[in-house]
Design an enzyme around this catalytic site. Structure first.
Site, mmCIF file in Angstrom:
data_model
loop_
_atom_site.group_PDB
_atom_site.id
_atom_site.type_symbol
_atom_site.label_atom_id
_atom_site.label_comp_id
_atom_site.label_asym_id
_atom_site.label_seq_id
_atom_site.Cartn_x
_atom_site.Cartn_y
_atom_site.Cartn_z
ATOM 1 N N SER A 136 0.849 -1.194 0.000
ATOM 2 C CA SER A 136 0.000 0.000 0.000
ATOM 3 C C SER A 136 0.890 1.252 0.000
ATOM 4 C CB SER A 136 -0.934 -0.042 1.212
ATOM 5 O OG SER A 136 -1.949 0.902 1.091
ATOM 6 N N ASP B 154 -8.610 -6.429 -4.882
ATOM 7 C CA ASP B 154 -8.206 -5.130 -4.321
ATOM 8 C C ASP B 154 -8.747 -4.028 -5.232
ATOM 9 O OD1 ASP B 154 -6.955 -2.856 -3.375
ATOM 10 O OD2 ASP B 154 -4.950 -3.719 -3.331
ATOM 11 N N HIS C 203 -7.843 -5.209 -0.507
ATOM 12 C CA HIS C 203 -6.565 -4.551 -0.265
ATOM 13 C C HIS C 203 -5.864 -5.112 0.980
ATOM 14 C CE1 HIS C 203 -3.571 -1.473 -0.594
ATOM 15 N NE2 HIS C 203 -3.866 -0.936 0.566
#
Lengths: 379, 379
Positions: free
Chosen positions: A156, A319, A352
């Site tokens: 991320s 995601d 995610h």
């Protein structure tokens, strides 16, 4: 090899810079002195060539593995990935993780004391970028006597830092592991960040960032709730919560927390306010919004022209905050320059958050990749 | 035929029930008297068999077409669809639209005066369901002397009402047009609603629902901002806003509204508070969360066993709040019962909002469908 925990670890703090010799930021503003909270796992080899820097995401910190006391109920945020026999094998590697500047877990951030006023910075803290975070990490890595990192890894926003490291200090990065990340946020992701910031700054307790103690807990909780929805896939939400009611199997016909998903979000929002600073949330999401490789380094194809790292990209099929296509876009740019790049899109229902949850699959991929790096002919 | 506006229209109010003879709600609570604000466009034919009821979505109201004064800058919310020569052709049809109960635009809702206290209901207003909204509409339709509706049509939560009409009063619905809707909200959609409600109820100005005048404007704005993100497709956000900055082409390095998407959301949030009541937002989103055909009528295949309407379902390819599969699921259930059903998934970049924006395509589809209904052999 049996996988074990790194055991008990003690955070350290590295201080650099001063008001006279501060860190120069991308904005043109400066910051100094700067404190960096960090932890290390494993041992350096003789020439310190076995160091891997782990970069954390929005709500993470430098406590990536192990426990802080024998009775600590919680391990670091990537404990499944870091330790003896694990993906980042501390029998082989010297693993380092530091809290980003702008954060609230020990490194200098908006909650730190402003040396000019003797009071917390609040909104007087300068806006920091992913590049600034990496520049500060670079000072820590220099301080630790490392001239070249065996690897930089993160998911991320951690992946933003990985990419930035590989472009800003190409000679220092042997391998770059960029997970569930992108060359920039999507418009939708910026929109969600903007809503989160609005929830904080519209909370009367925020007081222009000059709050004490409690702060804008309600606004921060709302921001976290919005965030959590974006971290989970629709599939997972359906499977994990569906329309299940929290207590009875009967609609309450009132405004209590009724569906299990409501209760989950409510809990996540409230729990977050106990461990995170609202102003840091503003600064870090802003840094994420600003991150844009093309803006800083030119079109992707050109941006990576001088990159020297071996790259591994991992994305997750469900995601939707950092969709697979965003990884693929960087992979294509690297391939068009003949760079050494591996890419895998992992089938996962976890959205995610998969990069924090699906450690088995990730372990196999990362272990194999790191082994490949060791076999490379030194440059 | 040239498409024209219905011109100037005047809302009317229908009142039914009383404290002694109230509307009985699904919750077991009661409501009375009940006011229903509504508008009509076109004229009834002799036996009033040409009536089409339009059902509005979360933030809509009974003002679906035309203007309220010659200088009115805004037309009704579906003006492109309702009028002479339009999809709901007022040369042929008598079109009716009413504000839902629980709303804040003229029908009885939490902002109305509670006859028991002389003060606004606030949270003493009973939780109403989509079924209750439809039961109230039924009283209006009875009052207008209509025994069978030529059609019921609506998008999003309007589609919930359409489905409910066709199941609750199957003998009264000749055709049902259900656009960008579903048999229930997804878990993700419930989650977004829950965040919106939390933003409102955590705003100190909400005061347990007993606010005056201003009310929880900040919380309501946040709720609307979250909603807006879900109404637009990621594609559209990228195309319309991308990473474009609001004013200069230079990052500000401060917390002003910087990206164009931030400014757009900020405006949408603030504008909404001028026209919508926060408590109504709570009640209406709750009604959406509760809607679940399977819960009320049994598994979809069985739920539609006695349905008699001709159905038209329209979904949009980039609608992620009410994805195409949710329409398809109902279509399959209807087909498995041999029902008369048309279904089209429209390619559109506009996400959920497409049902309000892409009127050209929708006009062709709805016009053709309504012509087909007229050719049907009367039952």
């Amino acid at each position: 090899m049996e996988r074990q925990s790194v055991g008990q670890v003690t955070p350290e703090v590295f201080v650099f810079g001063s008001r006279e010799k501060p860190l120069e930021l991308e904005s043109g503003y400066t910051l100094g002195p700067v404190e960096i909270a960090y932890e290390t796992y494993g041992q350096p080899n003789e020439d310190r060539s076995n160091a891997i820097l782990i970069c954390h995401a929005l709500s993470g910190d430098h406590h990536a593995a192990g426990v802080h006391s024998p009775h600590d109920r919680y391990t670091g945020w990537w404990d499944g990935m870091i330790g003896p026999g694990k993906a980042f094998d501390t029998e082989r590697f010297w693993v380092i993780c530091s809290n980003i500047i702008g954060g609230c877990r020990g490194s200098t951030g908006p909650g730190s004391i402003n040396p000019e006023t003797g009071a917390p910075y609040g909104l007087d803290f300068p806006v920091v970028t992913i590049g600034d975070m990496v520049a500060a990490q670079k000072r820590l890595i220099d301080h630790l006597g490392i001239t070249r990192l065996y690897g930089v890894a993160g998911g991320s926003m951690g992946g933003f830092q990985v990419l930035e490291w590989s472009l800003r200090y190409p000679e220092m990065v042997r391998s770059a592991i960029c997970i569930a990340s992108a060359a920039r946020l999507s418009t939708q992701a910026i929109a969600f960040n903007a809503v989160g910031r609005s929830a904080i700054t519209r909370d009367p307790e925020w007081q222009g960032g000059k709050y004490n103690d409690k702060g804008p807990e309600k606004g921060l909780a709302i921001a976290r709730m919005v965030g959590h929805i974006t971290y989970l896939s629709e599939l997972l939400l359906d499977e994990k919560f569906g329309r299940r009611l929290q207590s009875a199997n009967r609609l309450s016909y009132n405004f209590s927390t009724e569906f299990a998903i409501e209760s989950y979000l409510d809990h996540q929002g409230s729990a977050f306010t106990k461990r995170f600073d609202a102003n840091s949330y503003l600064y870090i999401t802003k840094a994420m919004d600003y991150f844009d490789i093309a803006r800083t380094y030119g079109p992707l194809k050109d941006a990576f022209a001088d990159a020297r790292a071996r790259y591994l990209f991992v994305s997750y099929s469900t995601d939707w905050l950092f969709p697979t296509d965003q990884s693929r876009e960087i992979v294509r740019a690297l391939l068009s320059r003949g760079k050494d790049v591996s890419f895998i899109d992992i089938e996962s229902p976890h959205g995610h958050d998969a990069f924090l949850l699906e450690e088995e699959k990730l372990t196999r991929i990362v272990s194999g990749f790191l082994t490949g790096v060791s076999e490379e002919v030194p440059p």
